[in-house]
Design a protein around this motif. Structure first.
Motif, PDB file in Angstrom:
ATOM      1  N   PHE A 161       0.867  -1.175   0.000  1.00 28.75           N
ATOM      2  CA  PHE A 161       0.000   0.000   0.000  1.00 28.75           C
ATOM      3  C   PHE A 161       0.904   1.226   0.000  1.00 28.75           C
ATOM      4  O   PHE A 161       2.131   1.111   0.045  1.00 28.75           O
ATOM      5  N   PHE A 162       0.315   2.423  -0.084  1.00 33.86           N
ATOM      6  CA  PHE A 162       1.108   3.645  -0.117  1.00 33.86           C
ATOM      7  C   PHE A 162       1.080   4.365   1.222  1.00 33.86           C
ATOM      8  O   PHE A 162       0.053   4.436   1.887  1.00 33.86           O
ATOM      9  N   ASP A 163       2.214   4.908   1.604  1.00 31.00           N
ATOM     10  CA  ASP A 163       2.361   5.725   2.799  1.00 31.00           C
ATOM     11  C   ASP A 163       2.942   7.063   2.343  1.00 31.00           C
ATOM     12  O   ASP A 163       3.580   7.151   1.304  1.00 31.00           O
ATOM     13  N   ALA A 164       2.739   8.108   3.136  1.00 32.97           N
ATOM     14  CA  ALA A 164       3.159   9.437   2.721  1.00 32.97           C
ATOM     15  C   ALA A 164       3.963  10.117   3.821  1.00 32.97           C
ATOM     16  O   ALA A 164       3.904   9.736   4.984  1.00 32.97           O
ATOM     17  N   ILE A 165       4.734  11.143   3.433  1.00 37.51           N
ATOM     18  CA  ILE A 165       5.643  11.855   4.323  1.00 37.51           C
ATOM     19  C   ILE A 165       5.254  13.324   4.363  1.00 37.51           C
ATOM     20  O   ILE A 165       4.918  13.919   3.336  1.00 37.51           O
ATOM     21  N   ALA A 166       5.305  13.934   5.555  1.00 39.20           N
ATOM     22  CA  ALA A 166       4.959  15.342   5.721  1.00 39.20           C
ATOM     23  C   ALA A 166       6.197  16.225   5.555  1.00 39.20           C
ATOM     24  O   ALA A 166       7.323  15.803   5.830  1.00 39.20           O
ATOM     25  N   PRO A 167       6.013  17.495   5.148  1.00 36.03           N
ATOM     26  CA  PRO A 167       7.141  18.422   5.001  1.00 36.03           C
ATOM     27  C   PRO A 167       7.696  18.872   6.351  1.00 36.03           C
ATOM     28  O   PRO A 167       7.016  18.830   7.373  1.00 36.03           O
ATOM     29  N   ILE A 168       8.942  19.353   6.332  1.00 35.02           N
ATOM     30  CA  ILE A 168       9.609  19.921   7.507  1.00 35.02           C
ATOM     31  C   ILE A 168      10.029  21.357   7.179  1.00 35.02           C
ATOM     32  O   ILE A 168      10.600  21.615   6.109  1.00 35.02           O
ATOM     33  N   VAL A 169       9.740  22.272   8.111  1.00 34.72           N
ATOM     34  CA  VAL A 169       9.958  23.704   7.907  1.00 34.72           C
ATOM     35  C   VAL A 169      11.053  24.207   8.848  1.00 34.72           C
ATOM     36  O   VAL A 169      11.131  23.786  10.006  1.00 34.72           O
ATOM     37  N   HIS A 170      11.880  25.129   8.362  1.00 35.53           N
ATOM     38  CA  HIS A 170      12.857  25.801   9.216  1.00 35.53           C
ATOM     39  C   HIS A 170      12.125  26.740  10.171  1.00 35.53           C
ATOM     40  O   HIS A 170      11.332  27.582   9.751  1.00 35.53           O
ATOM     41  N   ARG A 171      12.408  26.600  11.473  1.00 33.10           N
ATOM     42  CA  ARG A 171      11.695  27.364  12.499  1.00 33.10           C
ATOM     43  C   ARG A 171      11.818  28.867  12.304  1.00 33.10           C
ATOM     44  O   ARG A 171      10.847  29.608  12.496  1.00 33.10           O
ATOM     45  N   ASP A 172      13.002  29.347  11.907  1.00 37.92           N
ATOM     46  CA  ASP A 172      13.192  30.795  11.807  1.00 37.92           C
ATOM     47  C   ASP A 172      12.514  31.406  10.588  1.00 37.92           C
ATOM     48  O   ASP A 172      12.554  32.628  10.405  1.00 37.92           O
ATOM     49  N   SER A 173      11.885  30.573   9.756  1.00 42.44           N
ATOM     50  CA  SER A 173      11.132  31.118   8.620  1.00 42.44           C
ATOM     51  C   SER A 173       9.632  31.215   8.912  1.00 42.44           C
ATOM     52  O   SER A 173       8.853  31.612   8.046  1.00 42.44           O
ATOM     53  N   ILE A 174       9.222  30.866  10.129  1.00 34.28           N
ATOM     54  CA  ILE A 174       7.809  30.957  10.537  1.00 34.28           C
ATOM     55  C   ILE A 174       7.562  32.329  11.154  1.00 34.28           C
ATOM     56  O   ILE A 174       8.336  32.793  12.001  1.00 34.28           O
ATOM     57  N   ASP A 175       6.492  32.979  10.754  1.00 31.13           N
ATOM     58  CA  ASP A 175       6.158  34.323  11.252  1.00 31.13           C
ATOM     59  C   ASP A 175       5.392  34.208  12.567  1.00 31.13           C
ATOM     60  O   ASP A 175       4.183  33.931  12.575  1.00 31.13           O
ATOM     61  N   MET A 176       6.094  34.435  13.690  1.00 33.40           N
ATOM     62  CA  MET A 176       5.458  34.297  14.996  1.00 33.40           C
ATOM     63  C   MET A 176       4.649  35.520  15.391  1.00 33.40           C
ATOM     64  O   MET A 176       4.037  35.546  16.465  1.00 33.40           O
ATOM     65  N   ASP A 177       4.606  36.549  14.544  1.00 30.82           N
ATOM     66  CA  ASP A 177       3.646  37.633  14.753  1.00 30.82           C
ATOM     67  C   ASP A 177       2.242  37.201  14.358  1.00 30.82           C
ATOM     68  O   ASP A 177       1.256  37.842  14.720  1.00 30.82           O
ATOM     69  N   ILE A 178       2.171  36.129  13.597  1.00 32.46           N
ATOM     70  CA  ILE A 178       0.880  35.559  13.195  1.00 32.46           C
ATOM     71  C   ILE A 178       0.613  34.259  13.943  1.00 32.46           C
ATOM     72  O   ILE A 178      -0.497  34.013  14.422  1.00 32.46           O
ATOM     73  N   CYS A 179       1.622  33.426  14.067  1.00 35.35           N
ATOM     74  CA  CYS A 179       1.486  32.124  14.722  1.00 35.35           C
ATOM     75  C   CYS A 179       1.744  32.256  16.218  1.00 35.35           C
ATOM     76  O   CYS A 179       2.203  33.288  16.708  1.00 35.35           O
ATOM     77  N   TRP A 180       1.470  31.198  16.966  1.00 29.46           N
ATOM     78  CA  TRP A 180       1.758  31.189  18.402  1.00 29.46           C
ATOM     79  C   TRP A 180       2.063  29.768  18.864  1.00 29.46           C
ATOM     80  O   TRP A 180       1.766  28.793  18.162  1.00 29.46           O
ATOM     81  N   LEU A 181       2.685  29.657  20.033  1.00 28.13           N
ATOM     82  CA  LEU A 181       3.034  28.372  20.622  1.00 28.13           C
ATOM     83  C   LEU A 181       1.976  27.953  21.639  1.00 28.13           C
ATOM     84  O   LEU A 181       1.672  28.696  22.572  1.00 28.13           O
ATOM     85  N   GLN A 182       1.415  26.769  21.457  1.00 29.86           N
ATOM     86  CA  GLN A 182       0.430  26.238  22.415  1.00 29.86           C
ATOM     87  C   GLN A 182       0.153  24.779  22.076  1.00 29.86           C
ATOM     88  O   GLN A 182       0.086  24.399  20.903  1.00 29.86           O
ATOM     89  N   SER A 183      -0.010  23.950  23.086  1.00 31.89           N
ATOM     90  CA  SER A 183      -0.532  22.597  22.900  1.00 31.89           C
ATOM     91  C   SER A 183      -2.043  22.641  23.061  1.00 31.89           C
ATOM     92  O   SER A 183      -2.582  23.502  23.770  1.00 31.89           O
ATOM     93  N   ARG A 184      -2.741  21.724  22.420  1.00 35.00           N
ATOM     94  CA  ARG A 184      -4.203  21.693  22.565  1.00 35.00           C
ATOM     95  C   ARG A 184      -4.583  21.545  24.032  1.00 35.00           C
ATOM     96  O   ARG A 184      -4.057  20.692  24.742  1.00 35.00           O
ATOM     97  N   TYR A 185      -5.506  22.383  24.462  1.00 32.16           N
ATOM     98  CA  TYR A 185      -5.987  22.383  25.852  1.00 32.16           C
ATOM     99  C   TYR A 185      -4.840  22.600  26.847  1.00 32.16           C
ATOM    100  O   TYR A 185      -4.966  22.224  28.018  1.00 32.16           O
ATOM    101  N   ASP A 186      -3.708  23.165  26.348  1.00 30.80           N
ATOM    102  CA  ASP A 186      -2.543  23.446  27.212  1.00 30.80           C
ATOM    103  C   ASP A 186      -2.046  22.187  27.917  1.00 30.80           C
ATOM    104  O   ASP A 186      -1.545  22.233  29.036  1.00 30.80           O
TER     105      ASP A 186
END
Length: 467
Positions: A161-186
């Motif tokens: 069967f087929f399996d798939a792979i997710a992309p990996i992003v460089h952390r310093d290229s993420i805009d944290m003025d838009i994004c934020w750090l949090q786990s679901r339900y903290d």
């Protein structure tokens, strides 16, 4: 002198099987085809390399079946879990690891064990006759030659069967003025934090445009021989999920629940894309649930439509690889030996389990079974009330008949409480005032029973006969 056991495949299952054999005093020859023969997904020559996600999923044993499997394997002396614990990263309630540190530790442990010999060679056919005890743990990327040999031996028409792979992003290229750090339900995870995911918010317009782009994007083409190979339902490409309905993603990997955007605290996002730390330095983050078969140029274009990822730099883009598994309920005995050639045992994803820990768990069982045989002791199966035993029972004896002696289509399975036998006294009572208390009480009871039964199994004298 105890005869040696050959283990084919140095992935999670093969590495765990080799460790269990050597720990029992049985010499092991571990055959790993890398670097002699490369695969489509591996990047290094290390044993137990993680080729997709770096997460072992939930580590909460009392309420989650995979967390329970973690705990059972720890108690059974698992090399894979010991290495994962030493290289864990912040990931909420999940056990995520630094993939290079993890694989490096597994490799070093096996290379330095006096009873383990590692041969870097491809086993491209059925093992020679003088290999009288073999564990085949070649996983999702079994060499084509060996897969064809097994297929010819068993008479099976399809092993993939087929399996798939997710992309990996460089952390310093993420805009944290838009994004934020949090786990679901903290939720605080094994790494000790409650803000272990980067969250990218989408409003309705962003979400609709993103889904439309997925639906119209150019996908990687299948080769002619791959056309009839199915996907594994538990690891669908994100564009395939989108094709099943425009709202599928915001109720799946992009669900916005349990999160509050500090940049806009009064506005609930329509959907959220989460990224999870992928290495110990915290410089690489993978896109959770974003496995894909989009062409690379399309991935970069479409994933940069996500707010906060407009300038994303990708350390790795997603991909698709073929996965191999047996029709285990038909082909294997309960001790994982192949009915057509009982000197061969199978372990890991090739048996029809899905997930890193499930694969390693079947490797652990196969190693213990092979060690018992080599030492002239009776094989004792883990109780079906345990996570290890439930997985073993599912792949060897728990599949439903299709009528008239046939077998329904056998698909890979993650560990889950649905594989466990019911509690003798029925469902536990719901805890007073506790939301979802009845379900939680049932899971607590199943997990408690599992660990008690596992401890009894591990403490049994080796001569006790199988159940």
């Amino acid at each position: 002198m105890v005869g040696q056991v050959h283990v084919i495949g140095g992935g999670l299952a093969g590495s765990e099987a080799a460790w269990q054999l050597a720990s029992a005093g049985v010499p092991v020859v571990l055959h790993e085809m890398r670097p002699v023969r490369r695969t489509e997904a591996h990047q290094t020559d290390a044993l137990a390399e993680l080729v997709c996600s770096n997460s072992f999923r939930s580590d909460e044993w009392a309420t989650n079946a995979v967390g329970l499997l973690h705990e059972e394997m720890r108690r059974a002396g698992s090399l894979i879990l010991a290495a994962a614990d030493r290289h864990k990263l912040p990931a909420g309630g999940a056990l995520a690891v630094d993939r290079d540190g993890f694989a490096g530790e597994v490799t070093q442990a096996l290379e330095s064990h006096p009873l383990v010999s590692i041969l870097r060679e491809e086993v491209g056919a059925l093992p020679p006759a003088d290999w009288d005890s073999v564990i085949v743990a070649t996983g999702p990327l079994t060499s084509p030659a060996l897969a064809q040999a097994v297929q010819a031996l068993t008479g099976e028409a399809e092993l993939a069967f087929f399996d798939a792979i997710a992309p990996i992003v460089h952390r310093d290229s993420i805009d944290m003025d838009i994004c934020w750090l949090q786990s679901r339900y903290d939720k605080v995870g094994p790494g000790g934090g409650s803000a272990d995911y980067v969250n990218c918010p989408l409003d309705k317009a962003h979400y609709d445009a993103f889904v439309e782009a997925l639906l119209t994007a150019e996908k990687a083409a299948f080769k002619e021989w791959e056309g009839s190979t199915p996907y594994f339902e538990g690891c669908l490409p994100i564009e395939v999920m989108a094709e099943r309905g425009r709202e599928t993603l915001c109720y799946g990997p992009m669900k916005p629940v349990g999160l509050t955007n500090p940049h806009r605290p009064g506005v609930r996002p329509y959907a959220v894309v989460q990224l999870r730390q992928d290495n110990a330095l915290g410089t690489l983050w993978n896109m959770v649930g974003f496995q894909t078969k989009l062409k690379h140029g399309e991935q970069a274009r479409i994933f940069r439509m996500i707010p906060g990822l407009e300038q994303a730099e990708f350390a790795r883009l997603g991909g698709l690889h073929r996965n191999t598994f047996l029709n285990s309920p038909v082909l294997l005995y309960q001790d994982l030996r192949l009915k057509a050639d009982p000197r061969l045992r199978f372990a890991g994803q090739i048996t029809g389990v899905e997930g890193y820990v499930e694969s390693a768990g079947i490797g652990l069982i196969a190693g213990r079974f092979a060690a018992a045989d080599r030492l002239g002791k009776s094989v004792s199966h883990p109780p079906s009330t345990t996570a290890l035993g439930a997985l073993l029972h599912h792949i060897t004896a728990g599949h439903l008949s299709g009528g008239e002696g046939g077998m329904r289509s056998f698909q890979p399975m993650n560990v889950n409480f649905g594989l466990f036998p019911l509690l003798p006294a029925g469902e536990p009572a719901r805890a007073k005032g506790e939301r979802g208390g009845k379900t939680l009480a049932r899971k607590h009871a199943l997990a408690g029973r599992a660990l008690a039964d596992l401890d009894r199994w591990l403490a049994r004298p080796a001569s006790v006969a199988a159940e």
